[in-house]
Each structure stands twice: as C-alpha cells, then as structure tokens.
Design a protein around this motif. Sequence first.
Motif, PDB file in Angstrom:
ATOM      1  N   LEU A 102       0.704  -1.040   0.084  1.00 58.09           N
ATOM      2  CA  LEU A 102       0.187  -0.090  -0.019  1.00 58.09           C
ATOM      3  C   LEU A 102       0.927   1.240  -0.028  1.00 58.09           C
ATOM      4  O   LEU A 102       0.378   2.149  -0.475  1.00 58.09           O
ATOM      5  CB  LEU A 102      -0.990   0.027   1.183  1.00 58.09           C
ATOM      6  N   SER A 103       2.062   1.190   0.670  1.00 52.63           N
ATOM      7  CA  SER A 103       2.805   2.297   0.529  1.00 52.63           C
ATOM      8  C   SER A 103       3.515   2.646  -0.636  1.00 52.63           C
ATOM      9  O   SER A 103       4.262   3.926  -0.950  1.00 52.63           O
ATOM     10  CB  SER A 103       3.787   2.205   1.797  1.00 52.63           C
ATOM     11  N   ASP A 104       3.580   1.604  -1.607  1.00 45.93           N
ATOM     12  CA  ASP A 104       4.263   1.665  -2.797  1.00 45.93           C
ATOM     13  C   ASP A 104       3.548   2.278  -3.971  1.00 45.93           C
ATOM     14  O   ASP A 104       3.980   2.530  -5.084  1.00 45.93           O
ATOM     15  CB  ASP A 104       5.012   0.326  -3.080  1.00 45.93           C
ATOM     16  N   VAL A 105       2.279   2.029  -3.965  1.00 47.93           N
ATOM     17  CA  VAL A 105       1.287   2.238  -5.143  1.00 47.93           C
ATOM     18  C   VAL A 105       0.877   3.372  -5.445  1.00 47.93           C
ATOM     19  O   VAL A 105       0.954   4.450  -4.392  1.00 47.93           O
ATOM     20  CB  VAL A 105       0.318   0.965  -5.144  1.00 47.93           C
ATOM     21  N   ASP A 106       0.226   3.961  -6.629  1.00 52.45           N
ATOM     22  CA  ASP A 106      -0.202   5.108  -6.917  1.00 52.45           C
ATOM     23  C   ASP A 106      -1.634   5.085  -6.841  1.00 52.45           C
ATOM     24  O   ASP A 106      -2.272   5.990  -6.473  1.00 52.45           O
ATOM     25  CB  ASP A 106      -0.142   5.259  -8.495  1.00 52.45           C
ATOM     26  N   ILE A 107      -2.392   3.883  -6.912  1.00 55.49           N
ATOM     27  CA  ILE A 107      -3.899   3.864  -6.768  1.00 55.49           C
ATOM     28  C   ILE A 107      -4.087   2.556  -5.792  1.00 55.49           C
ATOM     29  O   ILE A 107      -3.442   1.315  -6.022  1.00 55.49           O
ATOM     30  CB  ILE A 107      -4.688   3.774  -8.079  1.00 55.49           C
ATOM     31  N   VAL A 108      -5.443   2.707  -5.028  1.00 56.77           N
ATOM     32  CA  VAL A 108      -5.844   1.451  -4.374  1.00 56.77           C
ATOM     33  C   VAL A 108      -6.946   1.108  -4.955  1.00 56.77           C
ATOM     34  O   VAL A 108      -8.009   2.069  -4.953  1.00 56.77           O
ATOM     35  CB  VAL A 108      -5.728   1.688  -2.820  1.00 56.77           C
ATOM     36  N   LEU A 109      -7.169  -0.345  -5.070  1.00 53.29           N
ATOM     37  CA  LEU A 109      -8.398  -0.751  -5.516  1.00 53.29           C
ATOM     38  C   LEU A 109      -9.026  -1.628  -4.130  1.00 53.29           C
ATOM     39  O   LEU A 109      -8.562  -2.622  -3.809  1.00 53.29           O
ATOM     40  CB  LEU A 109      -8.310  -1.734  -6.622  1.00 53.29           C
ATOM     41  N   PHE A 110     -10.118  -0.998  -3.409  1.00 55.89           N
ATOM     42  CA  PHE A 110     -10.488  -1.469  -2.435  1.00 55.89           C
ATOM     43  C   PHE A 110     -11.583  -2.406  -2.526  1.00 55.89           C
ATOM     44  O   PHE A 110     -12.763  -1.838  -3.004  1.00 55.89           O
ATOM     45  CB  PHE A 110     -10.936  -0.481  -1.123  1.00 55.89           C
ATOM     46  N   LEU A 111     -11.616  -3.706  -2.518  1.00 54.41           N
ATOM     47  CA  LEU A 111     -12.448  -4.730  -3.132  1.00 54.41           C
ATOM     48  C   LEU A 111     -13.511  -5.181  -1.736  1.00 54.41           C
ATOM     49  O   LEU A 111     -12.972  -5.770  -0.852  1.00 54.41           O
ATOM     50  CB  LEU A 111     -11.868  -5.670  -3.620  1.00 54.41           C
ATOM     51  N   VAL A 112     -14.857  -5.083  -2.211  1.00 50.76           N
ATOM     52  CA  VAL A 112     -15.779  -5.446  -1.182  1.00 50.76           C
ATOM     53  C   VAL A 112     -16.822  -6.174  -2.152  1.00 50.76           C
ATOM     54  O   VAL A 112     -16.966  -6.137  -3.164  1.00 50.76           O
ATOM     55  CB  VAL A 112     -16.247  -4.506  -0.288  1.00 50.76           C
ATOM     56  N   GLU A 113     -17.770  -7.111  -1.471  1.00 48.51           N
ATOM     57  CA  GLU A 113     -18.818  -7.799  -2.099  1.00 48.51           C
ATOM     58  C   GLU A 113     -19.988  -6.741  -1.989  1.00 48.51           C
ATOM     59  O   GLU A 113     -20.112  -5.923  -0.795  1.00 48.51           O
ATOM     60  CB  GLU A 113     -19.576  -8.790  -1.223  1.00 48.51           C
ATOM     61  N   ALA A 114     -20.655  -6.296  -3.145  1.00 49.09           N
ATOM     62  CA  ALA A 114     -21.582  -5.270  -3.242  1.00 49.09           C
ATOM     63  C   ALA A 114     -22.600  -5.493  -1.954  1.00 49.09           C
ATOM     64  O   ALA A 114     -23.006  -6.508  -1.937  1.00 49.09           O
ATOM     65  CB  ALA A 114     -22.204  -5.369  -4.417  1.00 49.09           C
ATOM     66  N   GLY A 115     -22.863  -4.451  -1.316  1.00 45.34           N
ATOM     67  CA  GLY A 115     -24.037  -4.480  -0.360  1.00 45.34           C
ATOM     68  C   GLY A 115     -23.469  -4.983   1.179  1.00 45.34           C
ATOM     69  O   GLY A 115     -24.323  -5.136   2.069  1.00 45.34           O
ATOM     70  N   ARG A 116     -21.981  -5.452   1.084  1.00 42.60           N
ATOM     71  CA  ARG A 116     -21.659  -5.841   2.353  1.00 42.60           C
ATOM     72  C   ARG A 116     -20.411  -5.083   2.884  1.00 42.60           C
ATOM     73  O   ARG A 116     -19.674  -4.682   2.137  1.00 42.60           O
ATOM     74  CB  ARG A 116     -21.352  -7.526   2.285  1.00 42.60           C
ATOM     75  N   PHE A 117     -20.290  -5.190   4.435  1.00 40.56           N
ATOM     76  CA  PHE A 117     -19.172  -4.351   4.833  1.00 40.56           C
ATOM     77  C   PHE A 117     -19.123  -4.838   6.269  1.00 40.56           C
ATOM     78  O   PHE A 117     -20.186  -4.505   7.231  1.00 40.56           O
ATOM     79  CB  PHE A 117     -19.143  -2.816   5.027  1.00 40.56           C
ATOM     80  N   ILE A 137     -14.431  -0.925  -5.086  1.00 38.58           N
ATOM     81  CA  ILE A 137     -14.745  -1.728  -6.171  1.00 38.58           C
ATOM     82  C   ILE A 137     -15.964  -2.386  -5.373  1.00 38.58           C
ATOM     83  O   ILE A 137     -15.591  -3.482  -4.376  1.00 38.58           O
ATOM     84  CB  ILE A 137     -13.574  -2.667  -6.705  1.00 38.58           C
ATOM     85  N   ALA A 138     -17.218  -2.349  -5.726  1.00 45.14           N
ATOM     86  CA  ALA A 138     -18.399  -3.277  -5.421  1.00 45.14           C
ATOM     87  C   ALA A 138     -18.416  -4.606  -6.322  1.00 45.14           C
ATOM     88  O   ALA A 138     -19.004  -4.483  -7.330  1.00 45.14           O
ATOM     89  CB  ALA A 138     -19.529  -2.536  -5.358  1.00 45.14           C
ATOM     90  N   ASN A 139     -17.770  -5.709  -6.003  1.00 46.98           N
ATOM     91  CA  ASN A 139     -17.656  -6.783  -6.620  1.00 46.98           C
ATOM     92  C   ASN A 139     -18.793  -7.794  -6.364  1.00 46.98           C
ATOM     93  O   ASN A 139     -19.916  -7.427  -5.673  1.00 46.98           O
ATOM     94  CB  ASN A 139     -16.401  -7.351  -6.479  1.00 46.98           C
ATOM     95  N   LYS A 140     -18.846  -8.702  -7.150  1.00 48.36           N
ATOM     96  CA  LYS A 140     -20.137  -9.509  -7.265  1.00 48.36           C
ATOM     97  C   LYS A 140     -21.640  -8.958  -7.338  1.00 48.36           C
ATOM     98  O   LYS A 140     -22.630  -9.133  -6.544  1.00 48.36           O
ATOM     99  CB  LYS A 140     -19.972 -10.352  -5.949  1.00 48.36           C
ATOM    100  N   LEU A 141     -21.466  -7.853  -8.241  1.00 50.45           N
ATOM    101  CA  LEU A 141     -22.844  -6.876  -8.408  1.00 50.45           C
ATOM    102  C   LEU A 141     -23.978  -8.004  -8.837  1.00 50.45           C
ATOM    103  O   LEU A 141     -25.058  -7.600  -8.409  1.00 50.45           O
ATOM    104  CB  LEU A 141     -22.496  -6.091  -9.534  1.00 50.45           C
ATOM    105  N   ASP A 142     -23.619  -9.008  -9.718  1.00 43.13           N
ATOM    106  CA  ASP A 142     -24.758  -9.964 -10.102  1.00 43.13           C
ATOM    107  C   ASP A 142     -25.536 -10.525  -8.849  1.00 43.13           C
ATOM    108  O   ASP A 142     -26.364 -11.085  -9.173  1.00 43.13           O
ATOM    109  CB  ASP A 142     -24.169 -10.943 -11.105  1.00 43.13           C
ATOM    110  N   THR A 143     -24.857 -10.772  -7.836  1.00 43.10           N
ATOM    111  CA  THR A 143     -25.782 -11.346  -6.583  1.00 43.10           C
ATOM    112  C   THR A 143     -26.548 -10.236  -5.747  1.00 43.10           C
ATOM    113  O   THR A 143     -27.360 -10.841  -5.211  1.00 43.10           O
ATOM    114  CB  THR A 143     -24.476 -11.797  -5.567  1.00 43.10           C
ATOM    115  N   VAL A 144     -26.368  -9.078  -6.371  1.00 43.26           N
ATOM    116  CA  VAL A 144     -27.637  -8.134  -5.496  1.00 43.26           C
ATOM    117  C   VAL A 144     -28.856  -8.123  -6.430  1.00 43.26           C
ATOM    118  O   VAL A 144     -28.871  -8.079  -7.829  1.00 43.26           O
ATOM    119  CB  VAL A 144     -26.912  -6.649  -5.741  1.00 43.26           C
ATOM    120  N   GLN A 145     -29.981  -8.324  -5.624  1.00 40.85           N
ATOM    121  CA  GLN A 145     -31.311  -8.642  -6.324  1.00 40.85           C
ATOM    122  C   GLN A 145     -31.826  -7.050  -7.041  1.00 40.85           C
ATOM    123  O   GLN A 145     -32.347  -7.098  -7.996  1.00 40.85           O
ATOM    124  CB  GLN A 145     -32.330  -9.306  -5.183  1.00 40.85           C
TER     125      GLN A 145
END
Length: 312
Positions: A102-117, A137-145
């Motif tokens: 995290l200290s080395d990069v230019d951008i961070v993609l924070f990945l979570v399951e859509a609708g969950r935290f 990044i709200a991943n697994k969008l296809d699982t959200v009804q």
Amino acid sequence: MSNVEPDQPFSLPPSEVDGQPTRCGLIAIVGRPNVGKSTLMNALVGQKISITSKKAQTTRHRITGVRTVDEAQFVFVDTPGFQVKHANPLNRTLNRTVQSTLSDVDIVLFLVEAGRFGMADAKVLALVPEGKPCVLIANKLDTVQRRADLLPWLKSMQERHAFTEFVPMSAQKQADVDRLFAILKPYLPQQEWFYGEDALTDRSEKFLASEIIREKLFRLTGDELPYTSTVVIDKWEEEGALRRIAATIVVERDAHKGMIIGEKGERLKRIGTEARQELERLMEAKVFLELFVKVRSGWAATEEHLRSYGYE
C-alpha cells in the motif's frame, strides 16, 4: 504466455503512443480474504496469473499483473487477504506484504462484496494511507437482487472513507472490466512503461507452476487440509517445448500427508493431472510433472522457516 522477470532486459519503452504521452502506474488490489481479488486480477490481466480457491489466504505473495491498453500500462498488484483472526507467523508475514504494498502504489482498489461491509473489511480499509487515491470496487454485483438497495449502503461507505471513485462491477463481465480501465487511466502518472507491451507478469513460469499446484491442492482437499501447506519446486528443466518439473508438497503432520495422497494415491494423482493440464495450457508446452509429499513439522511457525520457503 509472456513473462518478464525482474532482472530480464527488454527494449526501452516508448514515451508516446499515437501522439499521446504514455502513462504507467502501480495499482494495489486489496480486501479481506475470499472477496475475489485474484479473480479480479486475472480478469484485468486477461489471463490467469493468480490462483483462486474457496480457502482463505490462497494468495500468499505479492503478484504483479501487467496490462497495456493503448498508451496506458496498468501494473496491478494482487495481495494476500489481510488476516485478522489468527496472529501466527505466516499470517503476520502475509499482513506485512499487504501493508508494504500500500505504501508503494499510485492507486488502491478496495474490493468488497456489493452491499456488504464487515469487521474484516474495516481492518483492511484502515490500512489505506490518507491522501492515496482509493477506488471502491463493489464486486459480485450480479448477486444483488435490487440495485436500489445499494444506495443506502453506498452512502454509508462514503461516510467511512473519501473514495475517489465508486465502481459497481462483476469481474466476470468484460464490459465492466473495460469500464474500470477507462476510470483508472487518468489516475496513472505520465511516465514511461515499466514493462514491455506484451508483458503479463513479473513472475517466472517456475513460480506460477508452484502456485498452480497449490491451487489444485486446496481445491481438491477442500476444508480437510489446513491452509498451512506449501509447494516447493525441486527440479525445473526446459527442453524446447517440454518442461520437466518435480515438486514437493510440504505439510505439517503425517495425517495431512495421508489426506493429500488419498486412497491408493488417487487424490495425489488427480492433483498432479489437473495441475499438469493447466500448466500445459498456460505455458503452451508439454509438461511432465512429478509430485511428492513431505512432512516438515512447524514449517509455518517460525519466520526463519518461512523465509526458506520463499515468504518475505
């Protein structure tokens, strides 16, 4: 398959493509264990370079995937899922990998399951440095009804962190992947590419072979086998389009060895067959693969042993 090892020379990258200045940057993919980081990495690169399974902490190393689109080169870094439950030496080593990335990069993609935290997601989010561009990044969008259900969740996420962008997506859909490239490109610094245009990863075929074997091991043993098992390549010989590979699966107990070998050696044979078939597809070469299983009690319990097996 195009690999570029860190010390391998290549021609100087261009500074412009079709009159546009080149862009290049490091992008970390982070999230709790089993949230889909490796699947997203493979989708972004366009080829499998990071192994996947349902077992948490499948990814154990910092793996770099490269994708060049027009004038922009995206250098993605897949990290282990940040582990908060078990503070053993292996997990501490993996967590340090996440933090240093995290200290080395230019951008961070924070990945979570859509609708969950949950708490595990919060632990990872707390590691993102202040002021670092961070894309939710709200991943697994296809699982959200119902997509409308995401609005209150998104508002709560914006209150947790000043995200630069919000991208709902499914890593299985190419249109979503292409859209993510377009969103990320303006955040890449204007500079020369780090790798050649056709590079896919900075990892060697030997490393990828050990990872593929470990993936098949985890997938075919399910929850029976503790994740503190690893794979060591003992022999690697190349004869044109032929690879001769001998590898050892290292476990901590005799009982684990029996789980892997299976009745009359059938499970070990299947692990070897599935690994060989996938390696042949990846390397576009004929593969002869020999697998052995050895017990090394406590290999994951000390930092010295971890370093001897390639864990930084």
